[in-house]
Design a protein around this motif. Structure first.
Motif, PDB file in Angstrom:
ATOM      1  N   ASN A 202     -14.669   2.597   3.264  1.00 27.19           N
ATOM      2  CA  ASN A 202     -14.177   3.368   2.200  1.00 27.19           C
ATOM      3  C   ASN A 202     -14.264   4.829   1.811  1.00 27.19           C
ATOM      4  OD1 ASN A 202     -13.740   0.952   1.254  1.00 27.19           O
ATOM      5  ND2 ASN A 202     -15.327   0.598  -0.190  1.00 27.19           N
TER       6      ASN A 202
ATOM      7  N   LYS B 170      -7.712   5.214   4.677  1.00 26.77           N
ATOM      8  CA  LYS B 170      -6.660   3.605   4.558  1.00 26.77           C
ATOM      9  C   LYS B 170      -5.776   3.954   4.014  1.00 26.77           C
ATOM     10  CE  LYS B 170      -9.885   0.049   4.630  1.00 26.77           C
ATOM     11  NZ  LYS B 170     -10.954   0.951   4.291  1.00 26.77           N
ATOM     12  N   SER B 171      -6.072   4.140   2.515  1.00 28.64           N
ATOM     13  CA  SER B 171      -5.251   3.725   1.589  1.00 28.64           C
ATOM     14  C   SER B 171      -4.146   5.313   1.859  1.00 28.64           C
ATOM     15  CB  SER B 171      -6.007   3.733   0.219  1.00 28.64           C
ATOM     16  OG  SER B 171      -6.451   2.643  -0.274  1.00 28.64           O
ATOM     17  N   THR B 172      -5.091   5.448   2.266  1.00 26.24           N
ATOM     18  CA  THR B 172      -4.088   7.024   2.154  1.00 26.24           C
ATOM     19  C   THR B 172      -3.060   6.526   3.025  1.00 26.24           C
ATOM     20  OG1 THR B 172      -5.683   8.697   2.182  1.00 26.24           O
ATOM     21  CG2 THR B 172      -3.853   9.879   2.650  1.00 26.24           C
TER      22      THR B 172
ATOM     23  N   VAL C 290      -1.435   4.054   4.120  1.00 20.58           N
ATOM     24  CA  VAL C 290      -0.908   3.632   3.640  1.00 20.58           C
ATOM     25  C   VAL C 290       0.187   3.455   2.392  1.00 20.58           C
ATOM     26  CG1 VAL C 290      -0.358   0.679   2.003  1.00 20.58           C
ATOM     27  CG2 VAL C 290      -2.130   0.865   3.484  1.00 20.58           C
ATOM     28  N   THR C 291      -0.324   4.831   1.903  1.00 15.54           N
ATOM     29  CA  THR C 291       0.495   5.069   1.312  1.00 15.54           C
ATOM     30  C   THR C 291       1.604   6.104   1.865  1.00 15.54           C
ATOM     31  OG1 THR C 291      -0.140   7.542   0.643  1.00 15.54           O
ATOM     32  CG2 THR C 291      -0.712   5.772  -1.328  1.00 15.54           C
TER      33      THR C 291
ATOM     34  N   CYS D 144       4.251  -3.660   0.286  1.00 14.09           N
ATOM     35  CA  CYS D 144       2.884  -3.843   0.863  1.00 14.09           C
ATOM     36  C   CYS D 144       2.498  -4.858  -0.921  1.00 14.09           C
ATOM     37  CB  CYS D 144       2.267  -2.964   0.139  1.00 14.09           C
ATOM     38  SG  CYS D 144      -0.230  -2.813   0.095  1.00 14.09           S
TER      39      CYS D 144
ATOM     40  N   TYR E 240      -0.602  -5.953  -2.606  1.00  7.39           N
ATOM     41  CA  TYR E 240      -1.662  -5.309  -3.288  1.00  7.39           C
ATOM     42  C   TYR E 240      -3.041  -6.380  -4.155  1.00  7.39           C
ATOM     43  CZ  TYR E 240       0.125  -0.720  -2.716  1.00  7.39           C
ATOM     44  OH  TYR E 240       0.873   0.162  -2.944  1.00  7.39           O
TER      45      TYR E 240
ATOM     46  N   ASP F  25      -2.841  -6.106   1.563  1.00 11.24           N
ATOM     47  CA  ASP F  25      -4.695  -4.732   0.937  1.00 11.24           C
ATOM     48  C   ASP F  25      -5.138  -5.633   0.628  1.00 11.24           C
ATOM     49  OD1 ASP F  25      -6.399  -2.788   0.645  1.00 11.24           O
ATOM     50  OD2 ASP F  25      -4.916  -2.121  -0.668  1.00 11.24           O
TER      51      ASP F  25
ATOM     52  N   SER G  58     -14.944   6.578  -4.156  1.00 12.33           N
ATOM     53  CA  SER G  58     -14.461   5.164  -3.281  1.00 12.33           C
ATOM     54  C   SER G  58     -15.179   3.757  -3.997  1.00 12.33           C
ATOM     55  CB  SER G  58     -15.255   5.301  -2.263  1.00 12.33           C
ATOM     56  OG  SER G  58     -16.896   4.943  -1.908  1.00 12.33           O
TER      57      SER G  58
END
Length: 501
Positions: free
Chosen positions: A44, A48-50, A52-53, A88, A90, A171, A403
């Motif tokens: 975390n 990763k999330s950034t 993906v955005t 995506c 989620y 995700d 996180s």
């Protein structure tokens, strides 16, 4: 598999993304070939999330480029073009639960008659054709809220494919699935791959990476670390790439249980819609695990002890006193601490600070006559932050900034704040990184050492390995008990119903 000369379906190079002074991604890279399942892993906060955005067109990178099939990514304002490239799915569903499957598949683009009126017959027909094309066995007229999680995910995938996208980001898709459902999802993924669909698979369960992915990319500290064929990267090397340091394989030291320790939790004949005639004891300083598939009743049983449910039959005593059912506050007062199954919906108040969240259950200790001493609360919260190793700027920081791993530590801090006699942990390490997982389990160990009775419900074998005993529920009944030192295949066989009728 694609040859090395194949044009990547998706290629991100030198991605940098800042939020004020925070660098969320310093060097994001990803190359995904057509038709593969590509894993994206990292602790975390790794970025990763950034990434993906950026890959899904929700935000533009400050630096770097994204290409699809060798062509530059569409402008952010062209949402239709992005929908035709990538989607995506989620962990939290994006479908509208009250609408039917057909309505969700064609939301905001329903087929209409010449007069501009929605043609419900065509809507149902086109939905059935779309589901049939991608071999999704769901009734188009079913209310989406009534679907199982795995079927809801497949509806979201079908909707994405209907826009023309052939690159699907999954995700944490298995977070709410049991073993059988996970295997069905993987079977569907493989079938879709053969039909030309490419997946980016994000998961904290590294075993799943080896089961379903061909390639893996590791991010650490907001940077790309490595991309390699899964077959060439042993699990130990993968964990070390994620952690940035050598991690010795965790050797769980089996400890002698004090069989003369008093029984703190004593449940007899507990029965409800979800479980039947359950006898259960937990001694002082003992950790008992509850295992089973998602429909086994294990979560509902544990939640009954926390005051969320009232069994229809049976009794339970905590330290010799009758345990109140159906009243969370009364259970807390009786000495029950809890880490609930969903930290977002049940565990945290996101509009409040870390300190407020951590001390919510002990405000009566921090002041008199309803007045809470600010300094006392801050000191108490700071002590909890240090004890749980929560990475934060201080107790006043909003909990929403954290996180997943640190947010879960706040939930654990609150559960321990009241010095409970019984600590109930429900999937305590779900969706957290390797280091946070180890930190959370260490807190469980220290609670046991302090003489707390601990009840752990988990789908993670690593969580259950630290238990003194594991009870397995199958269709609401306790069907097996495994002492510490069990082998994976033995426990999995009990969970799956292989070794009992």
């Amino acid at each position: 598999m694609s040859s090395p000369l194949t044009t990547p379906l998706v290629e991100a190079t030198g991605i940098v993304k800042r939020y004020g002074p925070t660098v969320a991604l310093a060097d994001g890279r990803l190359t995904v070939l057509p038709g593969e399942s590509h894993a994206l892993v990292g602790r975390n906060g790794a970025g990763k999330s950034t990434l993906v955005t950026v890959l899904t067109g929700l935000q533009a990178p400050d630096e770097g480029t994204v290409r699809f099939d060798g062509e530059p990514a569409p402008p952010l304002t062209d949402r239709d073009a992005w929908r035709g490239k990538v989607a995506c799915v989620y962990q939290k569903p994006t479908v509208v639960p009250e609408l039917t499957v057909a309505e969700n598949l064609f939301i905001n683009r329903q087929p209409t008659s010449r007069g501009g009126v929605i043609s419900w017959r065509r809507l149902r027909t086109e939905a059935a054709e779309l589901l049939d094309t991608w071999d999704v066995h769901v009734d188009p007229e079913a209310r989406t809220a009534d679907l199982k999680v795995e079927d809801r995910q497949m509806v979201e995938i079908a909707r994405a494919l209907s826009f023309g996208a052939r690159f699907i980001v999954l995700d944490e898709p298995t977070a709410q699935l049991d073993n059988r459902e996970i295997e069905r999802l993987f079977t569907r993924m493989r079938a879709l791959q053969e039909s030309g669909v490419t997946f980016l698979f994000i998961s904290h369960h590294l075993q799943e990476v080896y089961e379903v992915c061909q390639t893996v990319t590791v991010l650490r500290d907001a940077r790309w670390i490595t991309t390699a064929p899964v077959a060439d990267l042993p699990r130990r090397a993968l964990v070390e790439a994620m952690a940035g340091e050598s991690i010795a394989e965790l050797e769980v030291q089996l400890r002698e249980l004090d069989t003369k320790a008093p029984v703190l939790l004593d449940a007899r004949g507990l029965t409800s819609e979800s479980y039947e005639n359950v006898d259960l004891t937990v001694r002082r300083g003992e950790v008992v695990g509850l295992a089973g598939s998602s429909g086994s009743g294990k979560v509902e049983l544990a939640e009954s002890f926390t005051g969320l449910y009232t069994p229809t039959g049976g009794t339970a005593q905590l330290d010799g006193e009758k345990l109140p059912f159906g009243d969370v506050q009364a259970a807390l007062k009786a000495g029950v601490g809890c880490v609930p199954r969903d930290r977002h919906g049940q565990g945290l108040v996101f509009g409040m600070s870390i300190g407020d969240n951590a001390t919510m259950t002990v405000l009566d200790r921090l002041g008199r006559f309803g007045f809470v001493g600010t300094d006392r609360k801050r000191a108490f919260a700071t002590e909890l932050i240090d004890r749980l190793d929560i990475h934060t700027e201080g107790p006043e920081q909003p909990v929403s900034d954290l996180s997943g791993g640190n947010a879960q530590k706040v939930v654990m801090a609150r559960a321990l704040a009241s010095d409970p006699r019984l600590l109930v942990l429900i999937n305590p390490t779900a969706g957290v990184d390797v280091k946070s997982k180890e930190s959370l389990l260490a807190r469980m160990d220290s609670a046991r050492d302090d003489g707390t009775a601990v009840l752990v419900v988990s789908d993670e074998l690593d969580d259950l390995r630290r238990c003194d005993r594991v009870l397995v529920l199958f269709h609401g009944r306790v069907v097996a008990e495994h002492s510490a030192g069990w082998r994976d295949h033995e426990l999995i066989a009990s969970i799956e119903g292989v070794d009992h009728g």
